[in-house]
Design an enzyme around this catalytic site. Sequence first.
Site, PDB file in Angstrom:
ATOM      1  N   ARG A  85     -26.672  -0.382 -17.421  1.00 58.92           N
ATOM      2  CA  ARG A  85     -26.931  -0.051 -16.019  1.00 58.92           C
ATOM      3  C   ARG A  85     -27.961   1.070 -15.871  1.00 58.92           C
ATOM      4  O   ARG A  85     -27.800   2.157 -16.444  1.00 58.92           O
ATOM      5  CB  ARG A  85     -25.617   0.364 -15.349  1.00 58.92           C
ATOM      6  CG  ARG A  85     -25.700   0.553 -13.843  1.00 58.92           C
ATOM      7  CD  ARG A  85     -25.650  -0.749 -13.082  1.00 58.92           C
ATOM      8  NE  ARG A  85     -24.355  -1.394 -13.173  1.00 58.92           N
ATOM      9  CZ  ARG A  85     -24.214  -2.710 -13.352  1.00 58.92           C
ATOM     10  NH1 ARG A  85     -25.277  -3.496 -13.494  1.00 58.92           N
ATOM     11  NH2 ARG A  85     -23.012  -3.249 -13.405  1.00 58.92           N
TER      12      ARG A  85
ATOM     13  N   HIS B 284     -24.712  -3.197  -6.126  1.00 59.90           N
ATOM     14  CA  HIS B 284     -23.804  -2.067  -5.920  1.00 59.90           C
ATOM     15  C   HIS B 284     -24.293  -1.236  -4.733  1.00 59.90           C
ATOM     16  O   HIS B 284     -25.441  -0.813  -4.710  1.00 59.90           O
ATOM     17  CB  HIS B 284     -23.745  -1.182  -7.164  1.00 59.90           C
ATOM     18  CG  HIS B 284     -23.236  -1.890  -8.372  1.00 59.90           C
ATOM     19  ND1 HIS B 284     -24.019  -2.754  -9.111  1.00 59.90           N
ATOM     20  CD2 HIS B 284     -22.014  -1.872  -8.962  1.00 59.90           C
ATOM     21  CE1 HIS B 284     -23.297  -3.238 -10.110  1.00 59.90           C
ATOM     22  NE2 HIS B 284     -22.080  -2.725 -10.039  1.00 59.90           N
TER      23      HIS B 284
ATOM     24  N   LYS C 257     -21.635 -10.727  -8.403  1.00 58.34           N
ATOM     25  CA  LYS C 257     -20.870  -9.480  -8.328  1.00 58.34           C
ATOM     26  C   LYS C 257     -21.393  -8.638  -7.168  1.00 58.34           C
ATOM     27  O   LYS C 257     -22.581  -8.316  -7.116  1.00 58.34           O
ATOM     28  CB  LYS C 257     -20.965  -8.665  -9.624  1.00 58.34           C
ATOM     29  CG  LYS C 257     -20.146  -7.365  -9.538  1.00 58.34           C
ATOM     30  CD  LYS C 257     -20.295  -6.465 -10.753  1.00 58.34           C
ATOM     31  CE  LYS C 257     -19.519  -5.173 -10.555  1.00 58.34           C
ATOM     32  NZ  LYS C 257     -19.786  -4.183 -11.613  1.00 58.34           N
TER      33      LYS C 257
ATOM     34  N   ARG D 235      -9.026  -3.749  -5.682  1.00 60.97           N
ATOM     35  CA  ARG D 235      -8.896  -3.874  -7.134  1.00 60.97           C
ATOM     36  C   ARG D 235      -7.568  -4.503  -7.546  1.00 60.97           C
ATOM     37  O   ARG D 235      -7.479  -5.167  -8.579  1.00 60.97           O
ATOM     38  CB  ARG D 235      -9.060  -2.490  -7.781  1.00 60.97           C
ATOM     39  CG  ARG D 235     -10.430  -1.891  -7.484  1.00 60.97           C
ATOM     40  CD  ARG D 235     -10.595  -0.516  -8.110  1.00 60.97           C
ATOM     41  NE  ARG D 235     -11.940   0.000  -7.872  1.00 60.97           N
ATOM     42  CZ  ARG D 235     -13.016  -0.329  -8.577  1.00 60.97           C
ATOM     43  NH1 ARG D 235     -12.912  -1.220  -9.551  1.00 60.97           N
ATOM     44  NH2 ARG D 235     -14.197   0.190  -8.304  1.00 60.97           N
TER      45      ARG D 235
ATOM     46  N   SER E 160       6.027   5.536  -4.458  1.00 61.11           N
ATOM     47  CA  SER E 160       6.581   4.307  -3.874  1.00 61.11           C
ATOM     48  C   SER E 160       6.104   3.034  -4.574  1.00 61.11           C
ATOM     49  O   SER E 160       6.893   2.115  -4.773  1.00 61.11           O
ATOM     50  CB  SER E 160       6.259   4.242  -2.378  1.00 61.11           C
ATOM     51  OG  SER E 160       6.946   5.256  -1.685  1.00 61.11           O
TER      52      SER E 160
ATOM     53  N   GLY F 260       6.946  13.569  11.974  1.00 63.98           N
ATOM     54  CA  GLY F 260       7.879  12.454  11.907  1.00 63.98           C
ATOM     55  C   GLY F 260       9.134  12.761  11.113  1.00 63.98           C
ATOM     56  O   GLY F 260      10.254  12.485  11.556  1.00 63.98           O
TER      57      GLY F 260
ATOM     58  N   THR G 190       2.604  25.509  14.413  1.00 62.45           N
ATOM     59  CA  THR G 190       2.150  25.490  15.811  1.00 62.45           C
ATOM     60  C   THR G 190       3.370  25.552  16.722  1.00 62.45           C
ATOM     61  O   THR G 190       4.193  24.626  16.735  1.00 62.45           O
ATOM     62  CB  THR G 190       1.359  24.193  16.101  1.00 62.45           C
ATOM     63  OG1 THR G 190       0.353  24.030  15.101  1.00 62.45           O
ATOM     64  CG2 THR G 190       0.722  24.225  17.469  1.00 62.45           C
TER      65      THR G 190
ATOM     66  N   TYR H 107       8.610  15.916  -2.950  1.00 63.44           N
ATOM     67  CA  TYR H 107       9.203  15.564  -4.248  1.00 63.44           C
ATOM     68  C   TYR H 107       8.176  15.519  -5.382  1.00 63.44           C
ATOM     69  O   TYR H 107       8.501  15.143  -6.503  1.00 63.44           O
ATOM     70  CB  TYR H 107       9.969  14.242  -4.164  1.00 63.44           C
ATOM     71  CG  TYR H 107       9.124  13.035  -3.837  1.00 63.44           C
ATOM     72  CD1 TYR H 107       8.481  12.311  -4.846  1.00 63.44           C
ATOM     73  CD2 TYR H 107       8.950  12.608  -2.522  1.00 63.44           C
ATOM     74  CE1 TYR H 107       7.702  11.210  -4.560  1.00 63.44           C
ATOM     75  CE2 TYR H 107       8.176  11.511  -2.228  1.00 63.44           C
ATOM     76  CZ  TYR H 107       7.557  10.812  -3.244  1.00 63.44           C
ATOM     77  OH  TYR H 107       6.782   9.718  -2.959  1.00 63.44           O
TER      78      TYR H 107
ATOM     79  N   GLN I 210      15.862   6.690   1.312  1.00 62.53           N
ATOM     80  CA  GLN I 210      15.081   6.029   2.368  1.00 62.53           C
ATOM     81  C   GLN I 210      14.406   4.778   1.821  1.00 62.53           C
ATOM     82  O   GLN I 210      14.254   3.782   2.516  1.00 62.53           O
ATOM     83  CB  GLN I 210      14.076   6.992   3.012  1.00 62.53           C
ATOM     84  CG  GLN I 210      13.000   7.566   2.114  1.00 62.53           C
ATOM     85  CD  GLN I 210      11.814   6.648   1.883  1.00 62.53           C
ATOM     86  OE1 GLN I 210      11.487   5.835   2.745  1.00 62.53           O
ATOM     87  NE2 GLN I 210      11.205   6.754   0.718  1.00 62.53           N
TER      88      GLN I 210
END
Length: 532
Positions: free
Chosen positions: A84, A143, A170, A211, A270, A391, A413, A478, A506
Amino acid sequence: MAAVMSVSAVVPPAAAVARARTLLCVPATARAPREMAAEVAAAAALGADLAELRLDRLAGFAPRRDLPALLAKPRTLPALVTYRPKWEGGEYEGDDEPRFEALQLAMELGAEYVDIELKVADKFIKFMSGKKPENCKLIVSSHNYDNTPSAEELASLLAQIQATGADIVKIATTATEIVDVSRMFQILVHCQEKQVPIIGLVMNDRGFISRVLCPKFGGYLTFGSLEKGKESAPSQPTAADLINVYNIRQIGPDTKVFGIIGNPVGHSKSPILHNEAFRSVGLNAVYVPFLVDDLAKFLSTYSSPDFAGFSCTIPHKEAAVRCCDEVDPIARDIGAVNTIIRKPDGKLVGYNTDYVGAISAIEDGIRATQQTHSTVSPLAGRLFVVIGAGGAGKALAYGAKEKGARVVIANRTFARAQELGNLIGGPALTLTELENYHPEEGMILANTTAIGMHPNVNETPLSKQALKSYAVVFDAVYTPKETRLLREAAECGATVVSGLEMFIRQAMGQFEHFTGMPAPDSLMRDIVLRKT
């Protein structure tokens, strides 16, 4: 090709086109030929299908000396040879002709694939003058390191590459927002229908899903690095993660897509948790990180029923309430949604599993270390201070109040703290005021902000001195497992409850919403404790 933004109609029927399995290619990026050969062997051991030899990365590369060694047979993997130039994101700074000679030599030595850039493809093909071996496929690549063009521009680019006589197209672009990836998925499906082999990927964190999900949409191959730090493009996952976390070998046109919507989202465990849980029950599904800036735009773009459910984290939990067609009454009362399900009719339904996960974790933490009345919540009558008014803060405030706690809201705040305080009928404080707030002993503290999250592990929302007034401290963060807040609270003698417990609980609730099956409790707990 139609310029539609939504991917609601781009998933082809499973039997519409006979399709080959998407290949996994590992780039070899070492500076010395011997090390590059070792990387190819390591890629084979990982289970890759081919290796990309990045010749431009080699220091002092001498084609006639180095290529025969790199391409000597028998080889552990088929080779994709790339040389490249700097003007296309690589490291080669010389003239075209020596580069062309090296690529032609690679072909003669039996390379299965050679990559050439669109800008010089015609020139290279003319240089070869019909000498390309039949068993070598020519990849013509483009690209774009700035953005992802419109659907029409991508279709035009596709036609230009096809016109060169490429065996494989590509196209790599860059995502400025996650909805950009939908246009690449449209191109992949269009090529799948026309039986045009294509590698279509979108770079950087917002393009990460391209990907992982390319096997669903018919991409010819995807790239996975040998290890972290050896990427050949921005935000390239490791081959090990593609195989072991995302189960890429099993992704196909019928695979359901779930994921976590957030910003940031790269820290989330997750995907590790849900993908292994899906695998354990034999579900044809994959769970990916969605780095989202605009929630409404994301949900309307990825509107196919195959995008079947989402976890929702900072900062989108409150916006999710407005984006859902239906919201569970408890989630509506809380004012935050952390789980979104797309029903077969396309309607989005929002739930909140945070409040049960966090409150039950805190209750069990207290019961394990302090004497409590067996029939009454150990939160009843206690002063419960919530840091954060987003939340997660709303979920904990709501849950604690339901259990009979006296809830206080503290936030950086004050207006936000006051707003939530008014909703749940409790006083509001700034974080500065919280430092000197100790009306009684034995209080409970719950941090629901991202303060102290990796990489800012030395931050804490409250000083160690102030922590002496609390008997119980919970941290929703965590990563790391033990935050500075929890470490200092434990040193002060408080009972500490890790955010991992809330995360596990959860997530179990989300799994049940996603699948309609009971969550594999012990497996999910084991995964989190083992992988974090």
